[in-house]
Scaffold this motif. Structure first.
Motif, short mmCIF file in Angstrom:
data_model
loop_
_atom_site.label_atom_id
_atom_site.label_comp_id
_atom_site.label_asym_id
_atom_site.label_seq_id
_atom_site.Cartn_x
_atom_site.Cartn_y
_atom_site.Cartn_z
N PRO A 11 0.71 -1.23 -0.04
CA PRO A 11 -0.08 0.12 0.10
C PRO A 11 0.88 1.21 -0.13
CG PRO A 11 0.01 -1.03 2.14
CD PRO A 11 0.85 -1.93 1.13
N PRO A 12 0.38 2.37 -0.61
CA PRO A 12 1.06 3.60 -0.56
C PRO A 12 1.52 4.03 0.56
CG PRO A 12 -1.02 3.90 -1.29
CD PRO A 12 -0.86 2.55 -1.24
N THR A 13 2.52 4.60 0.93
CA THR A 13 2.83 5.16 2.38
C THR A 13 2.73 6.88 2.28
OG1 THR A 13 5.14 5.25 1.84
CG2 THR A 13 4.44 3.28 3.07
N ALA A 14 2.36 7.34 3.48
CA ALA A 14 2.25 8.77 3.13
C ALA A 14 3.64 9.45 3.36
CB ALA A 14 1.48 9.27 4.60
N ALA A 15 3.84 10.66 2.82
CA ALA A 15 5.37 11.15 2.80
C ALA A 15 5.26 11.59 4.55
CB ALA A 15 5.39 12.38 1.84
N PRO A 16 6.34 11.76 4.82
CA PRO A 16 6.71 12.20 6.29
C PRO A 16 6.49 13.79 6.32
CG PRO A 16 8.78 11.74 5.43
CD PRO A 16 7.74 11.14 4.27
N GLN A 17 5.75 14.15 7.25
CA GLN A 17 5.26 15.67 7.42
C GLN A 17 6.56 16.27 8.32
OE1 GLN A 17 2.82 17.05 5.96
NE2 GLN A 17 2.41 15.06 5.10
N ASP A 18 7.32 17.32 7.57
CA ASP A 18 8.44 18.08 8.20
C ASP A 18 7.55 19.07 9.05
OD1 ASP A 18 11.50 19.31 7.30
OD2 ASP A 18 10.62 19.41 9.11
N THR A 19 7.98 19.17 10.19
CA THR A 19 7.15 20.22 11.21
C THR A 19 7.83 21.52 10.93
OG1 THR A 19 8.48 19.99 12.98
CG2 THR A 19 6.17 18.68 12.61
N ARG A 20 9.04 21.70 10.27
CA ARG A 20 9.51 23.01 10.27
C ARG A 20 9.74 23.47 8.76
NH1 ARG A 20 15.36 22.13 13.16
NH2 ARG A 20 15.07 20.32 11.86
N SER A 21 9.65 24.71 8.36
CA SER A 21 9.80 24.86 7.00
C SER A 21 11.14 24.88 6.27
CB SER A 21 9.19 26.46 6.70
OG SER A 21 10.29 27.18 7.21
N HIS A 22 11.46 25.02 4.96
CA HIS A 22 12.71 24.86 4.53
C HIS A 22 13.33 25.92 4.94
CE1 HIS A 22 15.78 24.07 1.56
NE2 HIS A 22 15.55 25.32 0.86
N ALA A 23 12.62 27.32 4.79
CA ALA A 23 13.44 28.56 5.35
C ALA A 23 14.06 28.42 6.80
CB ALA A 23 12.60 29.58 5.22
N GLU A 24 13.20 27.84 7.66
CA GLU A 24 13.57 27.61 9.11
C GLU A 24 14.79 26.89 9.37
OE1 GLU A 24 11.77 26.52 13.31
OE2 GLU A 24 10.71 26.23 11.71
N LEU A 25 14.69 25.53 8.72
CA LEU A 25 15.90 24.87 8.46
C LEU A 25 17.22 25.26 7.98
CD1 LEU A 25 14.23 21.45 7.20
CD2 LEU A 25 15.30 21.75 9.37
N VAL A 26 16.96 26.06 7.01
CA VAL A 26 18.25 26.96 6.18
C VAL A 26 18.76 27.96 7.21
CG1 VAL A 26 18.99 28.41 4.49
CG2 VAL A 26 17.59 26.27 3.82
N ALA A 27 17.89 28.72 7.94
CA ALA A 27 18.33 29.61 8.79
C ALA A 27 19.12 29.02 9.84
CB ALA A 27 17.12 30.65 9.46
N ASN A 28 18.41 27.85 10.39
CA ASN A 28 19.28 27.27 11.54
C ASN A 28 20.71 26.72 11.27
OD1 ASN A 28 17.24 27.50 13.17
ND2 ASN A 28 16.07 25.68 13.00
N LEU A 29 20.73 25.88 9.98
CA LEU A 29 21.94 25.90 9.45
C LEU A 29 23.13 26.67 9.36
CD1 LEU A 29 21.02 23.07 6.82
CD2 LEU A 29 22.37 22.66 9.04
N GLU A 30 22.50 27.96 8.89
CA GLU A 30 23.50 29.33 8.69
C GLU A 30 23.91 29.71 9.93
OE1 GLU A 30 21.23 31.98 6.42
OE2 GLU A 30 21.85 31.04 4.44
N ARG A 31 22.84 29.78 10.97
CA ARG A 31 23.36 30.06 12.41
C ARG A 31 24.26 29.41 13.17
NH1 ARG A 31 18.54 30.74 14.04
NH2 ARG A 31 18.11 28.78 15.09
N ASP A 32 24.05 27.91 12.79
CA ASP A 32 25.30 26.86 13.35
C ASP A 32 26.58 27.16 12.60
OD1 ASP A 32 23.32 26.14 14.89
OD2 ASP A 32 22.70 24.15 13.93
N CYS A 33 26.49 27.32 11.51
CA CYS A 33 27.79 27.52 10.57
C CYS A 33 28.46 28.69 11.03
CB CYS A 33 27.70 27.44 9.01
SG CYS A 33 26.91 26.03 8.32
N ASP A 34 27.81 29.70 11.41
CA ASP A 34 28.38 31.27 11.96
C ASP A 34 28.95 31.01 13.43
OD1 ASP A 34 27.57 32.24 9.42
OD2 ASP A 34 25.91 33.26 10.39
#
Length: 491
Positions: A11-34
């Motif tokens: 049976p088809p499986t539902a795609a995982p729901q990411d609770t965070r937006s893509h923009a939020e993930l990018v912002a967190n990564l940039e902050r960690d890199c800085d």
């Protein structure tokens, strides 16, 4: 068949729901890199400053060693004093960095020395009063009459704390006073080092305790790079104490150290025994020194011979064990890292063979090995050793440690130390003036070797200026270029 195929289909499986937006993930990564880049840059600056601090005394040691080797006319005793002080400077730096590392990793051990507190403090006063007076500062020592005679603490670490605080107070104070104040109530001691220097702003008060940063005052200094306070705080925490700072910009600072310093009663004590150790009472003791470094063996053997021990040496564990078959030793001094039979293995075999009939002292340049094989300590019943010392070890500390292990009563020179008072500055002869001008020029560019050479030239040109020359050498030994410049301004 169709039914089987239906069962095989997933049976088809539902795609995982990411609770965070893509923009939020990018912002967190940039902050960690800085943050990572900032930490990396801070550590790079820190390592560069450490390298500079290490190279300064190394340059002095290397230079004087070459002068002695070339028989250039330098006084070997004076050169030895410079080399000794430069080496002590390096040892204090390395041990301080190690203290920070041990505290951060939660792994450390504290010595429980019995310390004669009034004599300990008087020694610090004699050490720093001439430095303060040379800068035109008043040095005050305030302590109540009822200080306990003996307390229990880690003497070496407490000494380093007070040396760092007093050294900073004198270094950064240009006029006024420096005060060492001591109070002891119950089992708690409070040490205060107060100065009338420039003070420290509220924004800088936490930064100066960071090992990867420097305060504004330290950054503008010609000497040091701000590691003293992080090391001091680390040591105070090791000793279970607190370090506080009260400061008003323009009105000075006061560093307060509060820690447990329990009183100790020492039966049968007859007062301090000043002077260098020359021997001991009772029968002659025999010591076996084991190290694969022949130069280490040579200087340790000489140092122990000088105070009356009978010394045998072995370049490795197997040789040491063979020597123990035919001769009885009171104590074995063992290097940990040796090819073949290691120090720990040798110690274990000696303990199995002789039980407690021989004392075993371990030596290592790696302080983390002090916990012994498999994390054991000297207090463990199964530990093969009685004491652990970290290289480089000061000869007096080594001899004292051996004396404690063997229960020796030392014989000493009866020397009463006196504090030398410096006379006011006097005019220099005309022949000295060109050398003073060249010293000022070398100070402007920070050329330590040239400064040492010019002080020697001044000594030859104006031997009657011995007081100034001795003070110049003392400042150079501590790499206090600012103090040298102020001293020359008197003439």
């Amino acid at each position: 068949m169709a039914q089987t195929a239906r069962h095989l289909r997933k049976p088809p499986t539902a795609a995982p729901q990411d609770t965070r937006s893509h923009a939020e993930l990018v912002a967190n990564l940039e902050r960690d890199c800085d943050a990572a880049r900032a930490a990396d840059a801070a550590k790079s600056r820190y390592l560069a400053n450490v390298s500079h601090e290490i190279r300064a005394p190394l340059n002095i040691i290397y230079g004087y060693a070459q002068l002695i080797e070339r028989r250039s006319g330098v006084d070997p005793r004076e050169a030895a004093k410079v080399i000794l002080r430069s080496t002590e400077h390096l040892i204090d730096l390395v041990e301080g960095l190690l203290d920070i590392s041990l505290v951060e990793n939660g792994v450390t051990r504290v010595a429980r020395d019995v310390v004669r507190l009034p004599a300990f403090l008087d020694q610090l006063v004699r050490m720093f009063e001439p430095d303060a007076r040379a800068k035109g500062l008043a040095f005050h020592y305030e302590a109540p009459q009822g200080l306990p005679e003996f307390v229990r603490t880690d003497q070496k670490r407490l000494r380093q704390v007070l040396i760092n605080l007093l050294g900073n107070a004198i270094k950064f104070t240009d006029r006024g006073r420096v005060v060492l104040r001591v109070v002891h109530s119950g089992e708690v001691a409070r040490f205060e080092v107060e100065d009338s220097g420039p003070g420290i702003s509220a924004e800088e008060r936490e930064r100066i305790f960071s090992p990867f940063e420097r305060g504004v005052a330290q950054a503008g200094s010609t000497n040091g790079f701000g590691l003293g306070l992080p090391i001091t705080r680390a040591i105070v925490h090791i000793l279970g104490g607190d370090l506080d700072l009260v400061s008003t910009p323009g009105a000075g600072s006061c560093f307060r150290v509060r820690m447990m310093l329990p009183k100790v009663w020492v039966p049968g004590d007859t007062g301090p025994r000043p002077g260098r150790i020359t021997g001991y009472t009772g029968r002659r003791r025999t010591i076996l020194v084991v190290d694969d470094d022949l130069q280490q063996l040579a200087f340790v053997r000489q140092a122990l011979n000088d105070v009356g021990f009978e010394v045998a040496v072995a370049p490795g564990g197997e040789t040491a064990l063979a020597l123990c078959n035919g001769q009885r030793f009171d104590l074995v001094l063992l290097d940990v890292q040796m090819p073949g039979c290691s120090g720990w293995e040798t110690a274990a075999r000696l303990r199995d063979r002789f039980a407690d009939a021989v004392r075993i002292v371990m030596l290592s340049a790696n302080a983390h090995e002090r916990h012994g094989p498999d994390g054991q300590t000297a207090s463990d019943a199964a530990a093969p050793h009685d004491l652990f010392l970290v290289k480089p070890v000061e000869i007096g500390r080594l001899i004292d440690a051996i004396g404690q292990e063997l229960g020796l009563e030392w014989e000493r020179e009866d020397i009463a130390p006196t504090l030398q008072r410096r006379a006011p500055a006097t005019a220099l002869p005309s022949a000295a003036q060109p050398h003073v001008e060249r010293l000022r020029e070398f100070l402007r560019i920070g050329h330590a070797r040239a400064i040492a050479g010019e002080i020697a030239a001044l000594e030859r040109a104006a031997p009657e200026a011995g007081d100034l020359i001795a003070r110049l050498y003392a400042r150079l030994d501590r790499f206090d270029m600012a103090g040298l410049a102020r001293m020359l301004d008197e003439y």
